[in-house]
Motif scaffolding. Structure first.
Motif, short mmCIF file in Angstrom:
data_model
loop_
_atom_site.label_atom_id
_atom_site.label_comp_id
_atom_site.label_asym_id
_atom_site.label_seq_id
_atom_site.Cartn_x
_atom_site.Cartn_y
_atom_site.Cartn_z
N GLY A 178 23.55 36.27 -35.96
CA GLY A 178 24.11 35.72 -37.19
C GLY A 178 23.56 34.34 -37.50
O GLY A 178 23.50 33.93 -38.67
N ASP A 191 20.61 34.27 -39.98
CA ASP A 191 20.99 34.27 -41.40
C ASP A 191 21.54 32.92 -41.83
O ASP A 191 21.29 32.46 -42.95
N ARG A 192 22.31 32.27 -40.93
CA ARG A 192 22.86 30.97 -41.27
C ARG A 192 21.74 29.94 -41.46
O ARG A 192 21.81 29.09 -42.35
N GLY A 236 20.15 30.49 -44.68
CA GLY A 236 21.06 29.98 -45.72
C GLY A 236 20.94 28.47 -45.88
O GLY A 236 20.96 27.95 -47.01
N PHE A 295 12.62 37.58 -39.70
CA PHE A 295 13.14 36.22 -39.83
C PHE A 295 12.00 35.24 -40.08
O PHE A 295 12.08 34.40 -40.99
N GLU A 339 10.63 35.61 -43.61
CA GLU A 339 11.54 35.11 -44.64
C GLU A 339 11.63 33.59 -44.61
O GLU A 339 11.69 32.95 -45.67
#
Length: 455
Positions: A138, A141-142, A145, A209, A212
């Motif tokens: 997780g 993704d953080r 963000g 990851f 991105e």
């Protein structure tokens, strides 16, 4: 007065203080000092400032409705701090297009793309990003963000800068070059800040990851820097004022007057501060003349400063040599500390060069207090500037910024577990700078300025 009524008022006061603390702990500087890994970076929008103003206005109403009689002394002090902070928040929406406080500590500036606004803010943000811990999937993704949030933050800087220009508030010509230098310098750090090594990921990384993250750096973050830089085009420069000072902008004089009261905590007008400053400077000039007389120097102050500038004893050209000058004064005070002060903070202290991105737009530097990931206070000095000037003033600068100045004050405040965290992490500039100036004077009284030039 019944014990029940006192208990109710104590409970009400405690809830107000807790609610004020909840707002304070949202700020990026305080979160860094608490070791909190934020899920979002600061929101610099008018909507966010309006939210904070509403919080401040509601807190003021609750405080005004509370009878403080009978409150324990410590709680009453915390309530006063809550009132002070709430009073500032309540006005921030009205001030937004003229001044803002991006670091949420009470240091207002007119223009976001400047050292003491975005410069401070980005240093906090970069420390947060570099210390980001990847513990589970997780977190990938953080982190992505936060990268999107970083670009959004620059978009908001641009939007506010454009909005100011539309309201007739453009950065003075003299400041624009420094702003461009600052933004360009931070843009050059993008990959150093955001790139993540496989070791840091601890086996959590994936090809998706990495792809991105690269996409967000190239297509969101870098363009956000470019868009902000593009605001300062030829048209902006042609319409920018040559004069400096907040008073030239609509409403600026009134806001400046309010900020004088915030920072001094006294009912003083800018003119009164100006006059007090000139009176103090007259005293200082007289003291400097005495030093020249003691040395038998026949010239004026400008000639004396020129003689110091030409003296190799007061010059250093490299960051290591400048660090050694600061260390000389740290070592000079250390044997005397215990006879002057009863307690010392647990955190140690020292100096290091200011990040390169800030050197072109920050005159000296700033004190960076201890935090959970670094139990040490640091004065970050501008090595580029200090290498070009005489260093006879480093003694006073050192004692102002470190011990017995800012470091002794702020590290001790942070380590005081008896304080409510609202007070542990609150700033009153009159005291912050007042203490540091007292500290530099005290250093002279106990013999730390051994040479006339240091005095």
């Amino acid at each position: 007065m019944t014990s029940d009524s006192v208990s109710r008022r104590i409970g009400t006061a405690q809830r107000i203080v807790e609610d004020a603390w909840e707002e304070v702990r949202r700020g990026p500087y305080v979160q860094q000092n608490l070791g909190i890994m934020p899920s979002r970076l600061p929101d610099l929008s008018f909507a966010e400032v309006s939210r904070k103003s509403e919080v401040g206005q509601k807190l003021l109403k609750r405080i005004d409705a509370l009878d403080p009689d009978g409150l324990p002394h410590d709680l009453a002090l915390s309530l006063r701090v809550a009132r002070s902070r709430a009073g500032i928040w309540a006005r921030e929406a009205d001030w937004y297009w003229t001044v803002c406080d991006p670091s949420c500590v009470g240091f207002f500036g007119m223009f976001l793309p400047t050292a003491y606004c975005a410069g401070f803010l980005l240093n906090f943000a970069h420390a947060t990003i570099r210390s980001f811990r990847f513990q589970d999937t997780g977190d990938l993704d953080r982190y992505l963000g936060l990268a999107a949030d970083y670009a959004r933050m620059f978009d908001q800087m641009r939007e506010r800068t454009v909005g100011q220009a539309e309201r007739g508030m453009r950065m003075p010509v003299l400041q624009i070059a420094s702003a461009r230098t600052l933004i360009t310098g931070f843009k050059g750090q993008i990959r150093d800040v955001w790139s993540v090594t496989p070791e840091r990921l601890g086996g959590l990384g994936t090809a998706a990851f990495s792809v991105e993250l690269e996409r967000r750096i190239n297509h969101s973050i870098a363009p956000a820097f470019d868009a902000l830089l593009a605001v300062f085009d030829d048209d902006y420069l042609a319409k920018a004022p040559t004069a400096v000072g907040m008073g030239q902008y609509a409403g600026g004089a009134e806001i400046y007057e309010a900020l004088v009261r915030v920072h001094t905590t006294q009912d003083l007008s800018p003119q009164q501060v100006f006059e007090k400053g000139h009176a103090r400077m007259a005293q200082i000039e007289a003291q400097k003349a005495k030093v020249r007389d003691e040395l038998g120097f026949k010239g004026d102050d400008a000639a004396f400063l020129a003689s110091i500038a030409a003296d190799p004893r007061w010059r250093a050209e490299t960051p290591a040599a400048i660090t050694a000058v600061f260390q000389r004064y740290i070592d000079r005070l250390a044997p005397r500390f215990k006879e002057l002060f009863r307690t010392a903070p647990n955190a140690d202290y020292g100096v290091e060069p200011l990040p390169e991105a800030l050197q072109g737009s920050m005159t000296f530097g700033y004190y960076d207090a201890p935090r959970p990931d670094r139990n040490s206070g640091r004065y970050l000095f501008n090595s580029a500037n200090l290498s070009r000037q005489p260093l006879h003033n480093v003694a006073a600068l050192n004692y102002h910024e470190l011990v017995p100045g800012h470091h002794l004050h702020m590290a001790t405040q942070r380590e005081n577990t008896a304080l409510h965290p609202l007070r542990t992490h609150s700033f009153v500039n009159a005291y912050n700078e007042g203490w540091a100036e007292y500290a530099a004077t005290l250093a002279g009284e106990v013999g730390m300025y051994e040479q006339p030039e240091e005095r």
